[in-house]
Design a protein around this motif. Sequence first.
Motif, mmCIF file in Angstrom:
data_model
loop_
_atom_site.group_PDB
_atom_site.id
_atom_site.type_symbol
_atom_site.label_atom_id
_atom_site.label_comp_id
_atom_site.label_asym_id
_atom_site.label_seq_id
_atom_site.Cartn_x
_atom_site.Cartn_y
_atom_site.Cartn_z
ATOM 1 N N THR A 137 -6.019 -0.289 9.252
ATOM 2 C CA THR A 137 -5.697 1.044 8.739
ATOM 3 C C THR A 137 -5.708 2.036 9.893
ATOM 4 O O THR A 137 -6.706 2.163 10.598
ATOM 5 C CB THR A 137 -6.733 1.488 7.686
ATOM 6 O OG1 THR A 137 -6.773 0.514 6.634
ATOM 7 C CG2 THR A 137 -6.380 2.855 7.115
ATOM 8 N N MET A 150 0.819 -1.209 0.000
ATOM 9 C CA MET A 150 0.000 0.000 0.000
ATOM 10 C C MET A 150 0.857 1.266 0.000
ATOM 11 O O MET A 150 0.381 2.347 0.317
ATOM 12 C CB MET A 150 -0.930 0.030 1.208
ATOM 13 C CG MET A 150 -2.019 -1.025 1.187
ATOM 14 S SD MET A 150 -3.023 -0.943 2.669
ATOM 15 C CE MET A 150 -3.686 0.723 2.556
ATOM 16 N N ASN A 169 -8.008 -4.444 7.835
ATOM 17 C CA ASN A 169 -6.570 -4.512 7.551
ATOM 18 C C ASN A 169 -5.762 -3.535 8.397
ATOM 19 O O ASN A 169 -4.671 -3.124 8.014
ATOM 20 C CB ASN A 169 -6.319 -4.236 6.070
ATOM 21 C CG ASN A 169 -6.672 -2.813 5.664
ATOM 22 O OD1 ASN A 169 -7.399 -2.130 6.385
ATOM 23 N ND2 ASN A 169 -6.172 -2.369 4.525
ATOM 24 N N ARG A 224 -4.151 4.250 3.048
ATOM 25 C CA ARG A 224 -3.168 3.664 3.967
ATOM 26 C C ARG A 224 -3.269 4.238 5.377
ATOM 27 O O ARG A 224 -2.742 3.655 6.329
ATOM 28 C CB ARG A 224 -1.749 3.853 3.437
ATOM 29 C CG ARG A 224 -1.360 5.298 3.165
ATOM 30 C CD ARG A 224 -0.069 5.422 2.383
ATOM 31 N NE ARG A 224 1.079 4.898 3.101
ATOM 32 C CZ ARG A 224 2.314 5.416 2.990
ATOM 33 N NH1 ARG A 224 2.541 6.445 2.202
ATOM 34 N NH2 ARG A 224 3.304 4.900 3.664
ATOM 35 N N ALA A 225 -3.933 5.388 5.519
ATOM 36 C CA ALA A 225 -4.126 6.001 6.832
ATOM 37 C C ALA A 225 -5.223 7.041 6.716
ATOM 38 O O ALA A 225 -5.513 7.546 5.623
ATOM 39 C CB ALA A 225 -2.838 6.642 7.336
ATOM 40 N N ARG A 285 -12.911 -2.978 6.642
ATOM 41 C CA ARG A 285 -11.758 -3.326 5.804
ATOM 42 C C ARG A 285 -10.925 -4.443 6.432
ATOM 43 O O ARG A 285 -10.365 -5.278 5.733
ATOM 44 C CB ARG A 285 -10.867 -2.101 5.584
ATOM 45 C CG ARG A 285 -11.471 -1.042 4.669
ATOM 46 C CD ARG A 285 -10.458 0.067 4.387
ATOM 47 N NE ARG A 285 -9.304 -0.459 3.652
ATOM 48 C CZ ARG A 285 -8.202 0.232 3.406
ATOM 49 N NH1 ARG A 285 -8.084 1.466 3.868
ATOM 50 N NH2 ARG A 285 -7.208 -0.291 2.717
ATOM 51 N N LEU A 299 -13.419 1.570 8.418
ATOM 52 C CA LEU A 299 -12.103 0.966 8.635
ATOM 53 C C LEU A 299 -12.223 -0.417 9.264
ATOM 54 O O LEU A 299 -11.455 -1.332 8.934
ATOM 55 C CB LEU A 299 -11.244 1.881 9.503
ATOM 56 C CG LEU A 299 -10.926 3.259 8.920
ATOM 57 C CD1 LEU A 299 -9.968 4.012 9.834
ATOM 58 C CD2 LEU A 299 -10.346 3.155 7.518
#
Length: 354
Positions: free
Chosen positions: A120, A1, A118, A77-78, A116, A113
Amino acid sequence: MIDAPILITGGAGFIGSNLADRLLSEGHRVRVYDALARDGVERNLRWLQDRHGEQVEVVIGDIRDREKLAGAAADVRAVFHLAAQVAVTTSMLDPRDDFEINILGTLNILEALRARGNATPLIFASTNKVYGDLTDLDFALEGEAYVPTDAAVRAHGIGEARPLDFHTPYGVSKGAADQYVLDYARSFGVPTAVLRMSCIYGRGQMGTEDQGWVAHFLIRALEGKPITLYGDGHQVRDILDVSNAVDAYVQAWRRIGEVGGRAFNLGGGPANAVSLRQLLAHIGDLTGREVDLSFSDWRAGDQRYFVADTRLAERELGLAPKVGWREGVAELARWLAAERRLNAPVGQARAMAS
């Protein structure tokens, strides 16, 4: 990412646009998500686009729009979550709107989030209003400013161990969102951190009477217009230059593995504590004329004193030294005069005790 964008909700706002500029200047791609509801934010957006071109992506949307917000967060990514209803006065007039923006809007991005799955990171912009009006503390009036009689508070300010005490709909909504953000780290493993901000000022701020009061005072003074103080003007705040605030947000993201699930007070600290009257005297020196003042009743939830104990944030986030308030306010005055094409003189003020 590594090439994925960074999402900033409220990214066209004062702090958001300064944060976006910092990240873009470091080579990151940034996705600005903003409803463009506040006056002047379109100018901030054009400034970002002129400086960074295609590196900045813009999504015009409201954080209450769950599907659109989830779409904007789908590949990032954030997240820096700065979008909010930011005025106590507005929350008193329309508590439901305040609730929907600050609580439901925050829940929307947290749920996006969590879905997702993952990990983040999310860094949340909270407020010192989560600590209430501090009426249990005793203060003495020394010169033009209230100071705490408690020696430890006087030396260091209000720390994160202070019990939460929400006042006004704004304090409740931001406080609830603050707690949701921290709990999503505990309950769901979403890496989050909270920055409880004092008064932030600096380049890009077009303040109003209800929010962004340092810039508001400067704008009124530069234009030769009167200023109304609510209360007696001896109330004290620790003001922080936006460049230092941006440093803290970036460092919280970079160190999320170490500071996830924690809240930090973010302000100017005791060295940048100043009363409204002291600030206005400084502004008078900068502009070369005395500010025209009037007074009105205290406003709901107003704190006589708030100075953040910033030692935890400085240690855990590795923050750089802060811009001194006199220097920072003088720089903001020069920027505002140029931005608004004002001919008012802006000089270097004499040093004055805070």
